[in-house]
Write a protein that holds these residues in place. Structure first.
Motif, PDB file in Angstrom:
ATOM      1  N   ALA A   1     -13.962   9.323 -16.100  1.00  0.00           N
ATOM      2  CA  ALA A   1     -13.546   8.472 -14.976  1.00  0.00           C
ATOM      3  C   ALA A   1     -13.897   7.010 -15.252  1.00  0.00           C
TER       4      ALA A   1
ATOM      5  N   ALA B   1     -11.255   3.996 -15.613  1.00  0.00           N
ATOM      6  CA  ALA B   1     -11.383   2.819 -14.733  1.00  0.00           C
ATOM      7  C   ALA B   1     -11.455   1.538 -15.556  1.00  0.00           C
TER       8      ALA B   1
ATOM      9  N   VAL C   1      -8.849  13.030 -13.509  1.00  0.00           N
ATOM     10  CA  VAL C   1      -9.059  11.609 -13.254  1.00  0.00           C
ATOM     11  C   VAL C   1      -7.688  10.953 -13.169  1.00  0.00           C
TER      12      VAL C   1
ATOM     13  N   GLY D   1      -8.941   5.679 -12.085  1.00  0.00           N
ATOM     14  CA  GLY D   1     -10.316   6.122 -12.304  1.00  0.00           C
ATOM     15  C   GLY D   1     -10.843   7.002 -11.176  1.00  0.00           C
TER      16      GLY D   1
END
Ligand code: MLT
Ligand code: ZN
Length: 446
Positions: A54, A58, A170, A174
């Motif tokens: 994640a 992101a 995910v 994110g």
């Protein structure tokens, strides 16, 4: 953001050792099994947990860097390798299998668990996983979810879509969606698991999956059956379907079988060549052998195996097709499905179409009309591929049965999907990945 700075952002998340930029280290992630697809990656990132996945996604979203998610890199359609200096997000380190739940008959597995490791874990609890195929030692759960993998036992257990009770993934920004409770009943809205199965890494990065298991059946009988033609193989399938224990019906043709024998050193299975061959396997709690033999009583010839070594030998005739073809050259691989009734005429038509333009090897999964078309030394691969796929569409087939669309077939998706269906798919893609950072160019052409 400069490359070095961005790489150091990734390294801060996963550790220096798990961000690869040295070409000596990244090579194995940059080309796929076919040797037809791939390119240099900006970096290969190997997160060790869903949280790290994640954070990597992101960071990529913030920097506008495209991502190619990758599992065991056993794909055959260019869907898991970089094309344009994307970050390769390797999920292989998410390799833990959680405790098998014998009551629910389910297990949660990380995206990087190989199919073979999953099989070992659940078989030790007298359970089994329904999907199985030759690349089991390298193919991973995440890749199998992302491509809705099929394989050899679909006629009994279905594809990954039928075997997945839930996923954790995910999304492009994110954020994480997690549906791992494995509830057989859960009518709380859109089926996001169903959407993520087969998304080919274009909607989200699968980190874990809740998988449905089946009882481990201890008694097996396997037969390699010789038949005069593919039409007689389809007729045999109609009789085989009366067997409750039927688990596998794979077809081969003489050219592929000879190639496998030359490649592996295995002897020709029968004294004389036949027009078609079917590898049949039945599994049950008690021996399915007598029932299988009764269905095979009138076939021209058959080799039958009940012990593990003999079964493995018969399987090799079928499962070694991919490596034997790959050893013979770089093949154009088209995985298609046609309605079963159309299969024999389709194959005959294909032989006429390809004659003199390539060396063709066909094999596949009989019950799904799933033909693996392998073309070696094709004079114009793209034109020939399109001609084959148009013939598939003309008989009401699918241009991708089980390997996915990838980058290889994205431009021909309209042969299998209507304009309205394509528009709906594009709407979903832009809702979930508005910047187009997840696997660009895969499934939906740029
Ligand atoms: C198989 O059925 O063996 C696989 O789909 C691989 C292939 O098509 O080469
Ligand atoms: Zn296959």
């Amino acid at each position: 953001m400069e490359r070095d700075l961005f790489v150091s952002v990734l390294a801060a998340v996963v550790g220096d050792a798990h961000v690869l930029t040295d070409p000596g280290m990244t090579g194995g992630y940059e080309t796929d099994f076919t040797r037809r697809f791939g390119g240099p990656a900006r970096a290969v990132v190997r997160p060790g947990s869903p949280e790290e996945v994640a954070a990597v996604v992101a960071a990529c979203a913030e920097a506008g860097v495209p991502i190619v998610p990758q599992g065991g890199n056993t794909g055959l359609v260019g869907g898991g390798v970089p094309r344009n200096r994307e970050v390769v997000l390797s999920l292989r380190r998410l390799a833990s299998v959680e405790r098998v739940d014998p009551v629910a008959q389910q297990v949660t597995a990380g995206a990087g668990v190989t199919l073979a490791a999953l099989q070992r874990a659940v078989r030790s609890e007298r359970l089994d996983f329904g999907v199985d195929f030759a690349a089991r030692d390298a193919a991973t759960v995440g890749g199998m979810i992302a491509t809705n993998a099929g394989g050899e036992r679909v006629l009994r257990y279905g594809t990954m879509r039928a075997c997945a009770a839930g996923v954790e993934a995910v999304l492009a920004d994110g954020s994480v969606i997690s549906q791992l409770a494995g509830l057989p009943k859960d009518n709380t809205g859109y089926d996001l698991t169903g959407l993520l199965v087969g998304n080919e890494g274009t909607l989200g990065v699968v980190t874990r999956a809740r998988l449905r298991l089946v009882p481990l059946l201890p008694a097996r009988a396997t037969a390699l059956v010789a038949l005069p033609s593919l039409a007689s193989a389809v007729e045999l399938l109609a009789s085989l379907r009366s067997l409750r224990s039927l688990e596998m019906a794979e077809f081969m043709l003489p050219a592929g079988l000879s190639l496998v024998c030359r490649h592996t050193g295995l002897p020709a299975p029968f004294a004389a060549p036949y027009g078609a061959y079917v590898l049949v396997e039945c599994a049950d709690s008690t021996s399915p052998l007598d029932a299988l033999l009764s269905v095979l009583s009138s076939v021209p010839d058959a080799l039958v195996a009940v012990d593990a070594a003999d079964r493995q030998r018969l399987w090799t005739y079928r499962e070694a097709h991919t490596e034997a073809i790959s050893a013979a050259g770089v093949a154009v691989k088209l995985d298609v499905a046609v309605p079963l009734g159309a299969l024999p005429a389709f194959v005959e038509d294909l032989e006429g179409l390809v004659a003199g333009r390539a060396v063709m090897y066909l094999f596949g999964h009989l019950a799904e009309g799933n033909v693996h078309v392998n073309l070696l030394a094709a004079e114009s691969p793209s034109e020939l591929s399109e001609a084959v796929l148009r013939r598939v569409a003309a008989v009401g087939g699918s241009i991708s049965a089980e390997h996915g669309v990838g980058a290889a077939k994205a431009r021909w998706l309209g042969l299998s999907r209507s304009p309205a269906s394509l528009a709906a798919m594009r709407a979903i893609k832009s809702a979930l990945d508005p910047s187009g950072l997840l696997n660009p160019g895969v499934l939906l052409a740029d």
